[in-house]
Design a protein around this motif. Structure first.
Motif, PDB file in Angstrom:
ATOM      1  N   ARG A  86       0.831  -1.196   0.000  1.00 42.79           N
ATOM      2  CA  ARG A  86       0.000   0.000   0.000  1.00 42.79           C
ATOM      3  C   ARG A  86       0.873   1.257   0.000  1.00 42.79           C
ATOM      4  NH1 ARG A  86      -3.644  -1.856  -2.376  1.00 42.79           N
ATOM      5  NH2 ARG A  86      -4.513   0.258  -2.198  1.00 42.79           N
ATOM      6  N   LYS A  87       0.273   2.371  -0.334  1.00 36.57           N
ATOM      7  CA  LYS A  87       0.982   3.644  -0.379  1.00 36.57           C
ATOM      8  C   LYS A  87       1.073   4.248   1.015  1.00 36.57           C
ATOM      9  CE  LYS A  87       1.025   8.054  -2.909  1.00 36.57           C
ATOM     10  NZ  LYS A  87       0.353   8.840  -3.981  1.00 36.57           N
ATOM     11  N   ALA A  88       2.266   4.719   1.372  1.00 35.77           N
ATOM     12  CA  ALA A  88       2.490   5.395   2.644  1.00 35.77           C
ATOM     13  C   ALA A  88       2.937   6.825   2.370  1.00 35.77           C
ATOM     14  CB  ALA A  88       3.537   4.669   3.472  1.00 35.77           C
ATOM     15  N   VAL A  89       2.306   7.774   3.013  1.00 35.65           N
ATOM     16  CA  VAL A  89       2.670   9.185   2.903  1.00 35.65           C
ATOM     17  C   VAL A  89       3.044   9.681   4.286  1.00 35.65           C
ATOM     18  CG1 VAL A  89       1.877  11.500   2.295  1.00 35.65           C
ATOM     19  CG2 VAL A  89       1.100   9.529   0.954  1.00 35.65           C
ATOM     20  N   LEU A  90       4.231  10.267   4.419  1.00 34.53           N
ATOM     21  CA  LEU A  90       4.691  10.793   5.706  1.00 34.53           C
ATOM     22  C   LEU A  90       4.458  12.296   5.761  1.00 34.53           C
ATOM     23  CD1 LEU A  90       8.057   8.875   6.216  1.00 34.53           C
ATOM     24  CD2 LEU A  90       5.797   8.331   7.136  1.00 34.53           C
ATOM     25  N   PHE A  91       3.942  12.763   6.905  1.00 37.46           N
ATOM     26  CA  PHE A  91       3.677  14.195   7.063  1.00 37.46           C
ATOM     27  C   PHE A  91       4.086  14.629   8.463  1.00 37.46           C
ATOM     28  CE2 PHE A  91       1.675  18.226   7.496  1.00 37.46           C
ATOM     29  CZ  PHE A  91       1.554  18.728   6.200  1.00 37.46           C
ATOM     30  N   ASP A 106      -5.075  18.356   3.509  1.00 36.04           N
ATOM     31  CA  ASP A 106      -4.772  18.795   2.136  1.00 36.04           C
ATOM     32  C   ASP A 106      -3.795  17.841   1.463  1.00 36.04           C
ATOM     33  OD1 ASP A 106      -6.434  20.974   2.392  1.00 36.04           O
ATOM     34  OD2 ASP A 106      -4.814  22.411   2.784  1.00 36.04           O
ATOM     35  N   LYS A 107      -2.786  17.409   2.202  1.00 38.96           N
ATOM     36  CA  LYS A 107      -1.796  16.483   1.653  1.00 38.96           C
ATOM     37  C   LYS A 107      -2.435  15.131   1.327  1.00 38.96           C
ATOM     38  CE  LYS A 107       2.399  15.067   0.615  1.00 38.96           C
ATOM     39  NZ  LYS A 107       3.100  15.568  -0.613  1.00 38.96           N
ATOM     40  N   ALA A 108      -3.310  14.668   2.191  1.00 43.77           N
ATOM     41  CA  ALA A 108      -3.990  13.395   1.941  1.00 43.77           C
ATOM     42  C   ALA A 108      -4.834  13.469   0.670  1.00 43.77           C
ATOM     43  CB  ALA A 108      -4.858  13.012   3.138  1.00 43.77           C
ATOM     44  N   VAL A 109      -5.539  14.577   0.496  1.00 48.22           N
ATOM     45  CA  VAL A 109      -6.366  14.741  -0.702  1.00 48.22           C
ATOM     46  C   VAL A 109      -5.488  14.816  -1.951  1.00 48.22           C
ATOM     47  CG1 VAL A 109      -7.991  16.265  -1.872  1.00 48.22           C
ATOM     48  CG2 VAL A 109      -8.231  15.820   0.568  1.00 48.22           C
ATOM     49  N   GLN A 110      -4.369  15.515  -1.834  1.00 51.86           N
ATOM     50  CA  GLN A 110      -3.430  15.608  -2.949  1.00 51.86           C
ATOM     51  C   GLN A 110      -2.913  14.228  -3.357  1.00 51.86           C
ATOM     52  OE1 GLN A 110      -0.101  18.270  -2.176  1.00 51.86           O
ATOM     53  NE2 GLN A 110       1.197  17.148  -3.597  1.00 51.86           N
ATOM     54  N   GLU A 111      -2.636  13.379  -2.371  1.00 47.17           N
ATOM     55  CA  GLU A 111      -2.054  12.057  -2.638  1.00 47.17           C
ATOM     56  C   GLU A 111      -3.111  10.995  -2.956  1.00 47.17           C
ATOM     57  OE1 GLU A 111       1.102  11.209  -2.805  1.00 47.17           O
ATOM     58  OE2 GLU A 111       2.032  13.091  -2.133  1.00 47.17           O
ATOM     59  N   PHE A 112      -4.272  11.096  -2.316  1.00 45.64           N
ATOM     60  CA  PHE A 112      -5.270  10.021  -2.404  1.00 45.64           C
ATOM     61  C   PHE A 112      -6.549  10.421  -3.137  1.00 45.64           C
ATOM     62  CE2 PHE A 112      -3.553   8.744   2.047  1.00 45.64           C
ATOM     63  CZ  PHE A 112      -2.470   8.095   1.476  1.00 45.64           C
ATOM     64  N   GLY A 113      -6.844  11.724  -3.193  1.00 40.56           N
ATOM     65  CA  GLY A 113      -8.081  12.181  -3.805  1.00 40.56           C
ATOM     66  C   GLY A 113      -9.258  12.271  -2.856  1.00 40.56           C
ATOM     67  N   LYS A 114      -9.168  11.602  -1.710  1.00 41.09           N
ATOM     68  CA  LYS A 114     -10.242  11.611  -0.718  1.00 41.09           C
ATOM     69  C   LYS A 114      -9.682  11.066   0.589  1.00 41.09           C
ATOM     70  CE  LYS A 114     -11.825   6.904  -1.704  1.00 41.09           C
ATOM     71  NZ  LYS A 114     -12.976   5.986  -1.792  1.00 41.09           N
ATOM     72  N   VAL A 115     -10.490  11.119   1.642  1.00 39.76           N
ATOM     73  CA  VAL A 115     -10.141  10.489   2.913  1.00 39.76           C
ATOM     74  C   VAL A 115     -11.375   9.727   3.394  1.00 39.76           C
ATOM     75  CG1 VAL A 115      -9.405  10.809   5.300  1.00 39.76           C
ATOM     76  CG2 VAL A 115      -8.513  12.319   3.511  1.00 39.76           C
ATOM     77  N   ASP A 116     -11.253   8.414   3.498  1.00 40.35           N
ATOM     78  CA  ASP A 116     -12.353   7.584   3.993  1.00 40.35           C
ATOM     79  C   ASP A 116     -12.323   7.415   5.501  1.00 40.35           C
ATOM     80  OD1 ASP A 116     -13.542   6.529   1.380  1.00 40.35           O
ATOM     81  OD2 ASP A 116     -11.433   5.943   1.165  1.00 40.35           O
ATOM     82  N   ILE A 117     -11.111   7.485   6.079  1.00 37.36           N
ATOM     83  CA  ILE A 117     -10.935   7.177   7.503  1.00 37.36           C
ATOM     84  C   ILE A 117     -10.019   8.222   8.128  1.00 37.36           C
ATOM     85  CG2 ILE A 117     -10.165   5.447   9.169  1.00 37.36           C
ATOM     86  CD1 ILE A 117     -10.242   3.439   6.682  1.00 37.36           C
ATOM     87  N   LEU A 118     -10.462   8.817   9.210  1.00 37.98           N
ATOM     88  CA  LEU A 118      -9.616   9.701  10.011  1.00 37.98           C
ATOM     89  C   LEU A 118      -9.466   9.095  11.391  1.00 37.98           C
ATOM     90  CD1 LEU A 118      -8.130  12.349  10.771  1.00 37.98           C
ATOM     91  CD2 LEU A 118     -10.384  13.320  11.319  1.00 37.98           C
ATOM     92  N   VAL A 119      -8.232   8.815  11.779  1.00 40.09           N
ATOM     93  CA  VAL A 119      -7.934   8.344  13.128  1.00 40.09           C
ATOM     94  C   VAL A 119      -7.148   9.442  13.839  1.00 40.09           C
ATOM     95  CG1 VAL A 119      -6.786   6.604  14.547  1.00 40.09           C
ATOM     96  CG2 VAL A 119      -7.890   5.933  12.396  1.00 40.09           C
TER      97      VAL A 119
END
Length: 279
Positions: A86-91, A106-119
């Motif tokens: 899977r893809k890993a993005v570090l922030f 913003d970074k998550a949307v840039q990399e993934f297009g959406k966010v299904d889960i926020l922890v």
């Protein structure tokens, strides 16, 4: 399993811990329960956050790992995510700043297009014997990282979270059984539980679920970095199972709450406490 007396400088690192926590590296087996989903995990470099990141990746989710400055730990978490295919993005960044919270999304949307889960899992604590010992700045910072960041992250993620999305807050057994020497931390964890319950009601019409997890004593870098050595040595012995829990022992709960199988689970609070009731 017990742990020897030890101490670190905050925020602490996994490599300096004895014994090394178990994040499920060798034990967690996925079954596609989060296939195609995109997740943001704060405090994802170590502890519970790392265990959740590994589990989510093995269940099929791409993961953005938000963390303060623990680069080595974060890279290790990313390695496990990538080994799962899977893809890993570090922030890196300080979530006490609302702008950083917005930048994470913003970074998550840039990399993934959406966010299904926020922890929302990042947390700070320090031990103090009296109220007078707690610096004003530490009170403000504890609330900013533990509680306000949850608000700012949630507010930022809602426009990009589709129906079926899941918001999960890491609360604590301390919210109902506050430890007096962890006054600011305990207050924020009660706030997370309350805020999540409110969000479950506010977001239901959007098809977004909100739940919280209430861990008991879990062996993470936060413990040797924020507690006196003698308390570290006895950490976990006060619960019925008489030991600290491992981060891996919480991962399945976070997977459940993120999965479509939990489509009717919202407003819940799941205790993972080693037998200590939440009243």
């Amino acid at each position: 399993m017990s742990q020897p007396a030890q101490q670190q400088e905050p925020p602490g690192t996994t490599g300096a811990m004895e014994p090394t926590p178990d994040h499920g590296e060798q034990s967690y087996r996925g079954s596609g329960r989060l296939a195609g989903k995109k997740a943001v995990i704060t405090g994802g470099d170590s502890g519970i956050g790392r265990a959740v990141a590994i589990a989510y990746a093995r269940e099929g989710a791409d993961v953005l790992i938000s963390y303060l400055n623990e680069d080595e730990d974060a890279r290790e978490t990313a390695r496990w995510v990538e080994e799962a295919g899977r893809k890993a993005v570090l922030f890196p960044g300080d979530l006490a700043d609302p702008a950083t919270c917005r930048a994470v999304i913003d970074k998550a949307v840039q990399e993934f297009g959406k966010v299904d889960i926020l922890v929302s899992n990042a947390a700070f604590q320090m031990t103090h014997e009296t109220i007078e010992e707690i610096p004003d700045e530490e009170w403000d910072r504890t609330l900013a990282i533990n509680l306000s960041a949850f608000f700012h992250l949630t507010k930022a993620v809602l426009p990009v979270m589709p129906p079926g999305g899941s918001i999960i807050g890491s609360s604590s057994v301390n919210s109902d059984n506050p430890v007096p020497t962890l006054l600011p931390y305990s207050a924020t964890k009660a706030g997370i539980a309350n805020m999540t319950a409110s969000m479950a009601q506010l977001l239901a019409e959007r098809g977004i679920r909100a739940n919280s997890v209430a861990p008991g004593p879990i062996w993470t870098p936060l413990i040797p970095a924020t507690m006196p050595e003698d308390e570290v040595e006895s950490f976990g012995q006060q619960v019925p199972l008489q030991r600290a829990g491992q981060p891996a022992e919480l991962a399945a709960v976070y997977v459940l709450l993120a999965s479509d199988e939990a489509s009717y689970v919202s407003g819940a609070r799941i205790a993972v406490t080693g037998g200590k009731p939440i009243l």
